[in-house]
Design a protein around this motif. Structure first.
Motif, PDB file in Angstrom:
ATOM      1  N   GLY A 292       0.814  -1.211   0.000  1.00  8.82           N
ATOM      2  CA  GLY A 292       0.000   0.000   0.000  1.00  8.82           C
ATOM      3  C   GLY A 292       0.848   1.262   0.000  1.00  8.82           C
ATOM      4  N   ARG A 293       0.187   2.364  -0.277  1.00  8.48           N
ATOM      5  CA  ARG A 293       0.846   3.669  -0.244  1.00  8.48           C
ATOM      6  C   ARG A 293       0.115   4.554   0.753  1.00  8.48           C
ATOM      7  N   ALA A 294       0.872   5.230   1.594  1.00  8.17           N
ATOM      8  CA  ALA A 294       0.272   6.227   2.479  1.00  8.17           C
ATOM      9  C   ALA A 294      -0.084   7.441   1.628  1.00  8.17           C
ATOM     10  N   VAL A 295      -1.221   8.056   1.943  1.00  7.60           N
ATOM     11  CA  VAL A 295      -1.710   9.198   1.174  1.00  7.60           C
ATOM     12  C   VAL A 295      -1.823  10.403   2.104  1.00  7.60           C
ATOM     13  N   SER A 296      -1.237  11.515   1.715  1.00  7.93           N
ATOM     14  CA  SER A 296      -1.340  12.758   2.495  1.00  7.93           C
ATOM     15  C   SER A 296      -2.766  13.287   2.440  1.00  7.93           C
ATOM     16  N   ASP A 297      -3.133  14.077   3.446  1.00  9.08           N
ATOM     17  CA  ASP A 297      -4.493  14.633   3.499  1.00  9.08           C
ATOM     18  C   ASP A 297      -4.865  15.422   2.250  1.00  9.08           C
ATOM     19  N   VAL A 298      -3.912  16.122   1.655  1.00 11.50           N
ATOM     20  CA  VAL A 298      -4.221  16.936   0.467  1.00 11.50           C
ATOM     21  C   VAL A 298      -4.416  16.086  -0.780  1.00 11.50           C
ATOM     22  N   ASP A 299      -4.073  14.794  -0.703  1.00 15.53           N
ATOM     23  CA  ASP A 299      -4.167  13.921  -1.869  1.00 15.53           C
ATOM     24  C   ASP A 299      -5.352  12.963  -1.845  1.00 15.53           C
ATOM     25  N   TRP A 300      -6.319  13.224  -0.963  1.00 12.30           N
ATOM     26  CA  TRP A 300      -7.560  12.461  -0.994  1.00 12.30           C
ATOM     27  C   TRP A 300      -8.674  13.332  -0.436  1.00 12.30           C
ATOM     28  N   GLU A 301      -9.888  13.004  -0.832  1.00 13.84           N
ATOM     29  CA  GLU A 301     -11.027  13.757  -0.324  1.00 13.84           C
ATOM     30  C   GLU A 301     -12.278  12.903  -0.337  1.00 13.84           C
ATOM     31  N   SER A 302     -13.230  13.338   0.453  1.00 16.43           N
ATOM     32  CA  SER A 302     -14.528  12.687   0.537  1.00 16.43           C
ATOM     33  C   SER A 302     -15.587  13.719   0.194  1.00 16.43           C
ATOM     34  N   LYS A 303     -16.472  13.362  -0.717  1.00 15.31           N
ATOM     35  CA  LYS A 303     -17.547  14.265  -1.125  1.00 15.31           C
ATOM     36  C   LYS A 303     -18.776  13.429  -1.449  1.00 15.31           C
TER      37      LYS A 303
ATOM     38  N   ARG B 237     -12.093  10.064  -3.437  1.00 16.06           N
ATOM     39  CA  ARG B 237     -11.212  10.087  -4.587  1.00 16.06           C
ATOM     40  C   ARG B 237      -9.804  10.385  -4.085  1.00 16.06           C
ATOM     41  N   VAL B 238      -8.827   9.936  -4.874  1.00 16.76           N
ATOM     42  CA  VAL B 238      -7.438  10.017  -4.443  1.00 16.76           C
ATOM     43  C   VAL B 238      -6.567  10.478  -5.611  1.00 16.76           C
ATOM     44  N   TRP B 239      -5.544  11.275  -5.282  1.00 18.57           N
ATOM     45  CA  TRP B 239      -4.615  11.784  -6.277  1.00 18.57           C
ATOM     46  C   TRP B 239      -3.458  10.799  -6.417  1.00 18.57           C
TER      47      TRP B 239
ATOM     48  N   PRO C 240     -12.120  -0.659  11.187  1.00 20.02           N
ATOM     49  CA  PRO C 240     -11.392   0.475  11.772  1.00 20.02           C
ATOM     50  C   PRO C 240      -9.936   0.523  11.319  1.00 20.02           C
ATOM     51  N   ASN C 241      -9.457   1.729  11.091  1.00 21.40           N
ATOM     52  CA  ASN C 241      -8.105   1.955  10.603  1.00 21.40           C
ATOM     53  C   ASN C 241      -7.114   1.925  11.774  1.00 21.40           C
ATOM     54  N   ARG C 242      -6.437   0.818  11.949  1.00 18.83           N
ATOM     55  CA  ARG C 242      -5.453   0.679  13.033  1.00 18.83           C
ATOM     56  C   ARG C 242      -4.118   1.318  12.676  1.00 18.83           C
ATOM     57  N   ALA C 243      -3.882   1.592  11.408  1.00 28.28           N
ATOM     58  CA  ALA C 243      -2.616   2.191  10.974  1.00 28.28           C
ATOM     59  C   ALA C 243      -2.583   3.688  11.260  1.00 28.28           C
ATOM     60  N   GLY C 244      -3.767   4.319  11.322  1.00 32.09           N
ATOM     61  CA  GLY C 244      -3.840   5.740  11.638  1.00 32.09           C
ATOM     62  C   GLY C 244      -3.476   6.666  10.489  1.00 32.09           C
ATOM     63  N   LYS C 245      -3.322   6.114   9.291  1.00 33.46           N
ATOM     64  CA  LYS C 245      -3.012   6.940   8.123  1.00 33.46           C
ATOM     65  C   LYS C 245      -3.848   6.455   6.947  1.00 33.46           C
ATOM     66  N   THR C 246      -4.169   7.381   6.056  1.00 38.59           N
ATOM     67  CA  THR C 246      -4.909   7.013   4.861  1.00 38.59           C
ATOM     68  C   THR C 246      -3.992   6.206   3.955  1.00 38.59           C
TER      69      THR C 246
ATOM     70  N   CYS D 184      -7.859  -1.501  -2.844  1.00 35.36           N
ATOM     71  CA  CYS D 184      -8.289  -1.151  -1.496  1.00 35.36           C
ATOM     72  C   CYS D 184      -7.998   0.324  -1.230  1.00 35.36           C
ATOM     73  N   PHE D 185      -8.866   0.930  -0.430  1.00 29.62           N
ATOM     74  CA  PHE D 185      -8.667   2.297   0.034  1.00 29.62           C
ATOM     75  C   PHE D 185      -9.127   2.334   1.483  1.00 29.62           C
ATOM     76  N   MET D 186      -8.246   2.800   2.360  1.00 25.53           N
ATOM     77  CA  MET D 186      -8.567   2.872   3.779  1.00 25.53           C
ATOM     78  C   MET D 186      -8.420   4.331   4.228  1.00 25.53           C
ATOM     79  N   PRO D 187      -9.555   5.005   4.424  1.00 25.21           N
ATOM     80  CA  PRO D 187      -9.470   6.413   4.846  1.00 25.21           C
ATOM     81  C   PRO D 187      -8.913   6.534   6.256  1.00 25.21           C
ATOM     82  N   GLY D 188      -8.217   7.603   6.457  1.00 26.37           N
ATOM     83  CA  GLY D 188      -7.674   7.911   7.783  1.00 26.37           C
ATOM     84  C   GLY D 188      -8.296   9.178   8.298  1.00 26.37           C
ATOM     85  N   PRO D 189      -7.844   9.637   9.423  1.00 24.73           N
ATOM     86  CA  PRO D 189      -8.379  10.886   9.977  1.00 24.73           C
ATOM     87  C   PRO D 189      -7.839  12.077   9.184  1.00 24.73           C
ATOM     88  N   MET D 190      -8.694  12.987   8.809  1.00 21.66           N
ATOM     89  CA  MET D 190      -8.219  14.208   8.153  1.00 21.66           C
ATOM     90  C   MET D 190      -7.795  15.176   9.241  1.00 21.66           C
ATOM     91  N   THR D 191      -6.533  15.569   9.198  1.00 20.40           N
ATOM     92  CA  THR D 191      -6.009  16.446  10.250  1.00 20.40           C
ATOM     93  C   THR D 191      -5.792  17.848   9.730  1.00 20.40           C
TER      94      THR D 191
END
Length: 114
Positions: free
Chosen positions: A51-62, A67-69, A86-92, A107-114
């Protein structure tokens, strides 16, 4: 010589089919077993190494969709690719696969948007 060539071909395909933790950096992760069992309705996500970790600016929920960049473009996450536990990794994280039909999100696992 033929036997050696056949063995080499088998080894290449075996390595390609396995999870990509080739250097063993995730072998002692406390979340290793959890990642290996992680799945969406599309199937197993494989592992943290895939998997790849995704920064908050590179994914969104609408409107309930994600969707993911990736690779210079926005990609809609198929509904059946969203990991619902539940996301145990704590990152998207996203598990993309490039095939003959382009990029597919397994697969896509959303994380907390900070």
């Amino acid at each position: 010589m033929r036997a050696l060539l056949a063995l080499l071909v088998v080894l290449v395909f075996a390595l390609d089919a396995s999870a990509r933790d080739l250097d063993g950096r995730y072998a002692n992760s406390p979340l290793k077993q959890w990642f290996e069992g992680l799945a969406s309705k599309r199937g197993l996500c494989c592992s943290d190494a895939d998997g790849r970790a995704v920064s908050d600016v590179d994914w969104e929920s609408k409107n309930g969709r994600y969707r993911v960049w990736l690779e210079g473009a926005w990609h809609d996450v198929p509904e059946d690719a969203v990991v619902t536990e539940p996301n145990r990794a704590g990152k998207t994280m996203v598990w993309p696969v490039r095939g003959s039909f382009g990029l597919t999100i397994i697969c896509f696992m959303p994380g907390p948007m900070t």
